[in-house]
Each structure stands twice: as C-alpha cells, then as structure tokens.
Design an enzyme around this catalytic site. Structure first.
Site: not given
Length: 376
Positions: A157, A159, A241, A278, A338-339, A364
């Site tokens: 992991f 970066t 950080e 509204q 929406g979609g 976390t």
C-alpha cells in the site's frame, strides 16, 4: 475564501500559482493517468520548476522555506479538482519533513534539493501485509554488517511506489522488540524491487505498489535519526499527517457542493429545476451548514499546527470528522445528480469512490476514536 483568516497574502499568491499550474498541467490529463495508473515523472519535474514541491523545506536545502499554510494551499488545490492521482502530498508533506526533522546535514544536502526539484520522488514505507494499523508488529528486518545495513522484508500500500526513487523504510533490528528504526533506501540499490501497481477501487491514477527488500545493502549513514527511535518519529508527525486528510476532505466537500448547486439549478425534471424542489434546497442547506462547521474547525487546527500546538487527539477529531463527513456528504451530493451521478463523465461519482479510503488510511476511524477516547 473571504471568511477564512488563517491565510496570509503570500499564501493567497501561492494559491494562484498552484491553481494555474494544476489547471494547465494536471486537469487535462487526469482521465488518462487514471487509466494508466501512474503519473509521468515529467509532471513532478514541472511542479518542481514552479516551486510547488516541498514548500516547507528550508532555503539552504533548495526549498522555499514556507510554512504549513503553503502546504495547506497545495493540498486544497489538488483536492478542489479531485486530483487524487497526484502523490505530491506524500512526497512534500510527509517524506521531506522526516528528512528535515531527523536527517543529518549530509542527508539533507544529498536528498532534499532533488526532492524539491522533482528529480527524486520520496515515499514512506510502513505498511506490511497482514499488520494493518499495528506498526509495532512489522517484520521488515534490519541487521548491521560492518559499515552497512542489510534490509529484508516487504511493504505494501505504498503511495508513489511505482515512481519511487527514495524510500524512508521502517524496520526492526530485533524482531521480538517493538522498537523501529528508519532507514532511507535509494531504489536503484541491488536487491530492491517494485511489485505490481495495486488495483484499487478508487485513487486509480495513484501508483500504489508493493516494495520488496531482498538483502538490500545501504550504508549505515542512510539511517534516519537514531536506532530504535523510529516509532517516536512516526508518531510525532502523525498530527500533521491526519490534518492533511481533514484539509483534503473539507476542500472536497466545498468544491463539490459548488458543482452540485450549479447542477441542480440547471437540471430540469417535471418542468422545473431540481433546485426548485424544497427537498433539494433543504438537503443542500444541510450540507452547507455541515461543511461550514468542518471548515471552521479544520482552519482552527491548521492555525494550531502552524504554531506547533496541535494535540494528537484534536488532530484525530479533525481526521475522523473530516473523512466521515466527506463520505456522507459526497454520497448526498451524488444522489442529487440522480443517474448522472453514476456516470464517469460527472466527477462527483469518482470523488465519492476516492473518498472512501480517507476513513482507512492515516489510521482508521476506529483508531481515531480510540485516540480521542484516551483523553476523555
């Protein structure tokens, strides 16, 4: 920006410079980089030429000698356009400060000017397969052989792992101990190798990778700070950080709220705009109120970190609330699309996906609650 008082005029000028660079050199290419899974190194060198990398590095090591306000500006401007492919923050705000704080003069003069220019890309290698947030359980081993260290282990992991040139590596001298030692490893050393770029559900353009150390030899002079003092170094930097994640979250929410308001005022359903309902206006008002509350708190934390007065539990609060609100409010804004919110041409969907990891990395949400609870 008018209500914010934490920034000075030099910060505002730096923002204009950063925004122009991002709009010219980054935004047009984000889609391609997300497909490729990595950002070309040439972009790093261009950013270095513009003075946008490692802004807090002192002038004697090639930097601009700025403060955390300049750092925050760059973090926010990248978050504003959801440029999650760009790993500048890890390089400039995590790796470089470790070298500034704990490096020898020789190390600083050797590595920092190259990091400032973008010639050398730095990473921090802590996480290992299977250990999660329990850094004291790491297994990467360090042993001394004459005037050299020999490193064996695996990191994951990471970066900027694909582009990495210098790896600040957390190791153990005694496997049974919980003490850590930091060692800087140049990636052209024999025995070092990079694994595949990891396939993530978000942050697609960010070159996250596994790193392997197969009896990698480095001079003892590559050690960062003292032996067995690494855990203290790591925890000392954690408040900043974690605030980075909160700064990114606050800017993301503000930026996408502005876009969402614009979308709802243009999109029509049943003969009127989405904004005319509204329910839409109340939802946006609720988002605006929460975003404002977060921004005021995060700016207060930024002011405190600029004065070296940010406690660990307050930083944990900022990280917890920032990442949780970012996920929740981006989800609300996606719903208002929406979609179309589910279509990749609208970046709200990608931002929503990218935001999910904020509740995981940097500790976390559950770890943040544990830290906060210790002060109750």
């Amino acid at each position: 920006m008018s209500m914010r008082t934490v920034f000075r005029e030099d910060h505002n000028m730096f923002r204009e410079q950063a925004r122009r660079f991002i709009e010219r050199e980054i935004c047009p290419h984000l889609e391609d980089w997300e497909k490729e899974g990595i950002v070309p190194k040439e972009v790093w060198r261009k950013a270095g030429e513009m003075g946008l990398l490692c802004s807090t590095v002192p002038e004697e090591y090639g930097g601009a000698g700025g403060d955390f306000g300049h750092s925050a500006v760059m973090i926010e401007e990248l978050a504003r356009v959801n440029a999650t492919a760009i790993g500048f923050t890890t390089h400039s705000e995590i790796v470089a400060p470790y070298i500034v704080s704990y490096g020898t003069e020789e190390q600083k003069h050797k590595w920092l000017p190259k990091m400032v220019s973008g010639e050398m890309i730095g990473v921090i290698a802590m996480s290992e397969p299977g250990i999660g947030s329990d850094l004291r359980s790491m297994r990467t081993q360090l042993r001394q052989d004459g005037d050299e260290y020999v490193i064996s282990g695996q990191k994951t992991f990471i970066t900027n792992g694909g582009n990495a040139d210098l790896v600040v590596t957390a190791t153990k001298i005694d496997p049974a101990s919980k003490d850590l030692t930091l060692v800087c490893v140049e990636t052209d050393r024999e025995g070092f190798s990079k694994g595949r770029l990891l396939d993530k559900i978000g942050l697609k353009g960010q070159d996250t990778a596994e790193l392997f150390f197969d009896d990698v030899r480095v001079p003892v002079s590559n050690r960062l700070g003292e032996e067995n003092a690494g855990f203290g170094y790591l925890t000392h930097q954690l408040a900043w950080e974690r605030l980075i994640i909160a700064l990114r979250a606050a800017e993301s929410i503000d930026s996408f709220l502005e876009l969402t308001i614009g979308y709802t005022k243009e999109r029509k359903v049943f003969g009127k705009t989405v904004f005319d309902f509204q329910n839409t206006r109340f939802k946006l008002a609720d988002i605006k109120a929460q975003a404002t509350m977060l921004r005021v708190f995060v700016d207060n934390c930024l002011e405190r970190v600029m004065n070296d007065e940010l406690p660990a539990d307050v930083a944990a609060m900022a990280k917890l609330m920032g990442s949780e609100l970012q996920g929740k409010l981006l989800d609300d804004m996606l719903q208002l699309h929406g979609g179309y919110g589910f279509m990749s041409e609208y970046r709200i969907g990608q931002a929503w996906i990218d935001a999910r990891v904020a509740r995981i990395y940097g500790g976390t949400s559950e770890i943040m609650k544990e830290i906060i609870s210790r002060k109750l």
